[in-house]
Scaffold this motif. Structure first.
Motif, short mmCIF file in Angstrom:
data_model
loop_
_atom_site.label_atom_id
_atom_site.label_comp_id
_atom_site.label_asym_id
_atom_site.label_seq_id
_atom_site.Cartn_x
_atom_site.Cartn_y
_atom_site.Cartn_z
N GLU A 173 0.83 -1.20 0.00
CA GLU A 173 0.00 0.00 0.00
C GLU A 173 0.87 1.26 0.00
O GLU A 173 0.56 2.24 -0.69
CB GLU A 173 -0.93 0.01 1.21
CG GLU A 173 -1.84 1.22 1.24
CD GLU A 173 -2.81 1.23 2.41
OE1 GLU A 173 -3.27 2.33 2.79
OE2 GLU A 173 -3.12 0.15 2.94
N MET A 228 2.11 1.80 -3.45
CA MET A 228 1.05 2.29 -4.33
C MET A 228 0.75 3.76 -4.06
O MET A 228 0.41 4.51 -4.98
CB MET A 228 -0.20 1.43 -4.16
CG MET A 228 -0.02 -0.01 -4.61
SD MET A 228 -1.41 -1.08 -4.22
CE MET A 228 -2.47 -0.77 -5.63
N ALA A 287 1.11 1.18 -10.17
CA ALA A 287 0.29 0.50 -9.17
C ALA A 287 -0.92 -0.14 -9.82
O ALA A 287 -1.29 -1.28 -9.51
CB ALA A 287 -0.14 1.49 -8.09
N ASP A 288 -1.54 0.58 -10.74
CA ASP A 288 -2.73 0.07 -11.43
C ASP A 288 -2.40 -1.19 -12.22
O ASP A 288 -3.15 -2.18 -12.19
CB ASP A 288 -3.28 1.15 -12.36
CG ASP A 288 -4.59 0.77 -13.01
OD1 ASP A 288 -4.55 0.30 -14.16
OD2 ASP A 288 -5.64 0.92 -12.36
N TYR A 312 -1.65 -4.20 -9.84
CA TYR A 312 -2.84 -4.69 -9.14
C TYR A 312 -3.80 -5.39 -10.10
O TYR A 312 -4.29 -6.48 -9.81
CB TYR A 312 -3.57 -3.51 -8.47
CG TYR A 312 -4.81 -3.94 -7.71
CD1 TYR A 312 -4.72 -4.41 -6.40
CD2 TYR A 312 -6.06 -3.89 -8.31
CE1 TYR A 312 -5.85 -4.81 -5.71
CE2 TYR A 312 -7.20 -4.31 -7.63
CZ TYR A 312 -7.09 -4.76 -6.33
OH TYR A 312 -8.21 -5.18 -5.65
N ARG A 313 -4.05 -4.78 -11.24
CA ARG A 313 -5.05 -5.32 -12.16
C ARG A 313 -4.53 -6.44 -13.04
O ARG A 313 -5.30 -7.31 -13.46
CB ARG A 313 -5.61 -4.20 -13.05
CG ARG A 313 -6.34 -3.12 -12.28
CD ARG A 313 -6.96 -2.10 -13.23
NE ARG A 313 -7.50 -0.96 -12.51
CZ ARG A 313 -8.68 -0.94 -11.90
NH1 ARG A 313 -9.45 -2.01 -11.94
NH2 ARG A 313 -9.11 0.15 -11.28
N PHE A 370 -0.39 -7.76 -3.66
CA PHE A 370 -1.14 -6.52 -3.77
C PHE A 370 -2.57 -6.62 -3.26
O PHE A 370 -3.26 -5.61 -3.18
CB PHE A 370 -1.12 -6.03 -5.21
CG PHE A 370 0.19 -5.41 -5.59
CD1 PHE A 370 0.43 -4.07 -5.36
CD2 PHE A 370 1.20 -6.19 -6.14
CE1 PHE A 370 1.65 -3.51 -5.68
CE2 PHE A 370 2.43 -5.63 -6.47
CZ PHE A 370 2.66 -4.28 -6.23
N SER A 371 -3.03 -7.81 -2.94
CA SER A 371 -4.36 -7.94 -2.35
C SER A 371 -4.46 -9.30 -1.66
O SER A 371 -3.76 -10.24 -2.01
CB SER A 371 -5.45 -7.81 -3.42
OG SER A 371 -5.23 -8.71 -4.49
N ARG A 405 -9.84 -12.44 -5.11
CA ARG A 405 -9.63 -11.40 -4.11
C ARG A 405 -10.74 -11.42 -3.05
O ARG A 405 -11.92 -11.55 -3.39
CB ARG A 405 -9.57 -10.03 -4.76
CG ARG A 405 -8.37 -9.81 -5.67
CD ARG A 405 -8.26 -8.33 -6.05
NE ARG A 405 -7.10 -8.11 -6.91
CZ ARG A 405 -7.16 -7.95 -8.23
NH1 ARG A 405 -8.34 -7.99 -8.84
NH2 ARG A 405 -6.08 -7.75 -8.94
#
Length: 370
Positions: free
Chosen positions: A218, A221, A241-242, A245-246, A257-258, A295
């Motif tokens: 975090e 990011m 970061a996008d 994460y994606r 990241f999650s 997630r």
């Protein structure tokens, strides 16, 4: 003892930070060994001029070693380090730290207890006349809102104030590249967000290239223009970061990241069935065995709306969200979910689940070992 900054505004009115001449810093196929153990395994990576690049990874991933190589504290066993296209460390060149135009901010701030705050900041300015050095030191302290502490000693400052002194000292020579090793790890969690935001604002003002080491996804990011994710001395993925994460490249990146549930599955009829729903297999061929990451935030839980019945085994309130553990038919593993707090009535046991397909990620089995 100076009053705790948590009882007062973190940053007072300050002078705008002086501009540095930002430089690109490039790692070319860097290798490093320690006691015959390879700690960096062929990392190639570039920090662009003026950007904030975060080196992210768990303990032992090699991120601090890369930072020390950049600073000139460690020497790589192979590969080259380039500053604005000029080799500063390689097979035939090794510039010492003081010749690199690189600033280093240590995790423990490394302030000299016997020196005043002003003299700590002036420490890296010994190449210029003392009078000019004092002027620049005072200007640097003003930038971080601590000019009124210039004649005090480090022991009277709080952790947040010491962090800002260390930042002022690192920025005073206006380095082309600023290296920061876990700069916020020692701060109180209530103070960390504001100090980090102030630090980022100063980095933007100075326009220095910054490479920041952290183990906190975090934090990376929040700060970084780009993130370089490392594992076991190798570069796993680089991007915004996008992007990370994606579109994580593998199961390790997804889990960094999650929070995720992980299931084993197989492609059948162009789809992948999981205990919490099915998803299109995409490019994965028929019969391919996959690791499926779901997630926690993508698992929707309701009293009636949903496709799959489930039973709540436990629920833990952690402020704005609750963490649930659920039992699902034909699934030996507990399914975890993160939902908005107080969305479900207290005492409710039987619920229905559904999953946002965007939060189901498919990886080939081999990729999870990257």
């Amino acid at each position: 003892m100076v009053s705790d900054p948590q009882d007062a505004p973190v940053m007072t009115t300050r002078r705008t930070a002086g501009v540095s001449f930002a430089a690109s810093l490039t790692f070319e196929d860097i290798h490093h060994s320690y006691h015959a153990k390879e700690t960096i395994k062929g990392v190639s990576l570039a920090a662009k001029a003026g950007e904030v690049l975060c080196l992210l990874g768990p303990s032992g991933s090699g991120k601090t070693t890369l930072l020390r190589i950049a600073a000139g504290i460690e020497r790589q066993s192979a590969g080259r380090l380039m500053l604005n296209g000029q080799e500063i460390s390689g097979p035939s060149v090794f510039l010492p730290p003081e010749k690199r135009g690189v600033g280093l901010m240590f995790q423990d701030f490394a302030l000299f207890p016997h020196m005043t705050i002003r003299d700590n900041v002036r420490f890296g300015l010994t190449a210029i006349p003392k009078k000019e050095g004092l002027i620049q030191a005072d200007a640097a302290l003003e930038r971080v809102g601590l000019s009124h502490y210039a004649d005090l000693y480090p022991h009277v400052l709080s952790g947040g104030e010491q962090q800002r002194v260390a930042l002022a000292r690192a920025l005073a020579p206006r380095p082309a590249v600023l290296l920061m090793d876990e700069p916020f790890s020692g701060l109180d969690s209530r103070l960390k967000d504001s100090i980090r935001a102030d630090t980022l604002a100063i980095l933007r003002e100075t326009r220095a290239t910054a490479i920041v080491v952290t183990h906190d996804a975090e934090e990376a990011m929040r700060m970084a223009d780009r993130i370089a994710l490392l594992k076991d001395g190798r570069l796993v993925q680089v991007g915004t970061a996008d992007e990370l994460y994606r579109e994580p490249r593998d199961l390790f990146a997804a889990g960094f990241f999650s929070e995720i549930n992980v299931f084993d599955a197989q492609v059948r009829g162009g789809r992948v069935e999981t205990p919490v729903g099915s998803v299109a297999a995409g490019p994965h061929p028929e019969g391919k065995r996959l690791s499926v990451a779901v997630r926690l935030s993508g698992v929707r839980v309701g009293e009636e709306d949903g496709d799959i019945p489930a039973r709540i085994l436990s629920r833990r309130f952690i402020g704005v969200v609750e963490l649930l553990e659920l039992a699902v038919p034909r699934c030996e593993e507990v399914v975890r979910a993160r939902i908005r707090a107080d969305r479900l009535p207290h005492g409710l046991r039987d619920v229905m689940l559904s999953v946002n397909e965007r939060d189901i990620l498919l990886f080939e089995k081999s990729s999870s070992a990257s």
